[in-house]
Motif scaffolding. Structure first.
Motif, PDB file in Angstrom:
ATOM      1  N   ARG A 138     -33.292   8.639  29.910  1.00  0.00           N
ATOM      2  CA  ARG A 138     -32.942  10.028  29.579  1.00  0.00           C
ATOM      3  C   ARG A 138     -32.773  10.201  28.072  1.00  0.00           C
ATOM      4  O   ARG A 138     -33.209  11.200  27.494  1.00  0.00           O
ATOM      5  N   VAL A 139     -32.144   9.213  27.440  1.00  0.00           N
ATOM      6  CA  VAL A 139     -31.948   9.259  25.985  1.00  0.00           C
ATOM      7  C   VAL A 139     -33.287   9.268  25.259  1.00  0.00           C
ATOM      8  O   VAL A 139     -33.515  10.053  24.333  1.00  0.00           O
ATOM      9  N   VAL A 140     -34.199   8.400  25.684  1.00  0.00           N
ATOM     10  CA  VAL A 140     -35.512   8.316  25.043  1.00  0.00           C
ATOM     11  C   VAL A 140     -36.283   9.617  25.219  1.00  0.00           C
ATOM     12  O   VAL A 140     -36.953  10.085  24.300  1.00  0.00           O
ATOM     13  N   ALA A 141     -36.164  10.217  26.396  1.00  0.00           N
ATOM     14  CA  ALA A 141     -36.876  11.472  26.663  1.00  0.00           C
ATOM     15  C   ALA A 141     -36.373  12.618  25.790  1.00  0.00           C
ATOM     16  O   ALA A 141     -37.098  13.601  25.581  1.00  0.00           O
ATOM     17  N   GLU A 142     -35.147  12.482  25.274  1.00  0.00           N
ATOM     18  CA  GLU A 142     -34.555  13.560  24.473  1.00  0.00           C
ATOM     19  C   GLU A 142     -34.589  13.281  22.967  1.00  0.00           C
ATOM     20  O   GLU A 142     -33.985  14.029  22.193  1.00  0.00           O
ATOM     21  N   LEU A 143     -35.300  12.239  22.552  1.00  0.00           N
ATOM     22  CA  LEU A 143     -35.401  11.962  21.115  1.00  0.00           C
ATOM     23  C   LEU A 143     -36.064  13.134  20.395  1.00  0.00           C
ATOM     24  O   LEU A 143     -36.949  13.796  20.951  1.00  0.00           O
ATOM     25  N   PRO A 144     -35.660  13.401  19.150  1.00  0.00           N
ATOM     26  CA  PRO A 144     -36.241  14.537  18.407  1.00  0.00           C
ATOM     27  C   PRO A 144     -37.733  14.355  18.174  1.00  0.00           C
ATOM     28  O   PRO A 144     -38.188  13.265  17.833  1.00  0.00           O
TER      29      PRO A 144
END
Length: 206
Positions: A188-194
């Protein structure tokens, strides 16, 4: 590149590297070709050599590969790990804790890799661990842990704490459960990277 000092898309001028290392252009070109083979460098006519810039889909795909390889090694690692393996994992975990407390995202990113490899290396699956490191290397220029919030790093660190406890107990089942939870959060964190700061390639670019 692996330390993040050369982010994705950084130009790699052949002549300047030759001058820096006091060699001819030939060994520099050969080294860059090796890095192309490892997925860390790309070359385009008229643009030269640059640090590989992944698309967001490619980064997510590599994290999925890492997840599968790591999970395959962990069950065996938990059962085979000895005192020295435990010491290395505890030391890496302690350094991650220190990085979180010091709000040192680059340090946290570096020690996260050390921690995960400390958990998988005791598996005895040398080729699998090598493939894990290979996949990990390709993602390193992105430095995902640097681009997330301190709160997210703290939550990921809580997952690491659960992984460490299961690893030290030799509880393979608990380790796999904790790792699945960690990877769900990590994905989830990777999917939300800028996507607007130059980290990623345009999926439609040639």
């Amino acid at each position: 590149m692996l330390s993040g000092s050369l982010p994705p898309g950084t130009g790699l001028p052949l002549r300047e590297f030759a001058k820096l290392f006091e060699v001819s252009a030939i060994p520099v070109r050969e080294s860059l070709q090796t890095l192309i083979g490892e997925g860390l460098v790309e070359h385009r006519p008229h643009f030269g050599y640059t640090v590989t810039r992944l698309t967001t889909a490619e980064l997510r795909e590599l994290y999925l590969v890492r997840e599968r390889l790591e999970s395959a090694a962990l069950a065996a690692a938990a059962q085979r790990a000895g005192d020295e393996d435990h010491r290395l994992a505890v030391a890496a975990h302690r350094r991650m804790e220190q990085a979180v407390l010091a709000d040192d995202p680059a340090g946290y990113h570096r020690e996260t890799r050390n921690f995960h490899l400390a958990l998988t290396r005791p598996s005895g699956m040398a080729r699998l661990v090598h493939m894990l490191e290979y996949a990990w290397n390709i993602t390193e220029p992105v430095q995902p842990m640097v681009h997330i919030s301190a709160a997210e790093r703290a939550r990921l660190q809580a997952d690491h704490h659960q992984q460490l406890a299961a690893f030290l107990a030799g509880d393979a089942e608990a380790l796999l459960v904790a790792t699945e939870q960690h990877h769900d959060r990590l994905n989830r964190v990777v999917a939300e990277l800028p996507t607007d700061i130059g980290l990623f390639a345009d999926p439609d670019s040639p």
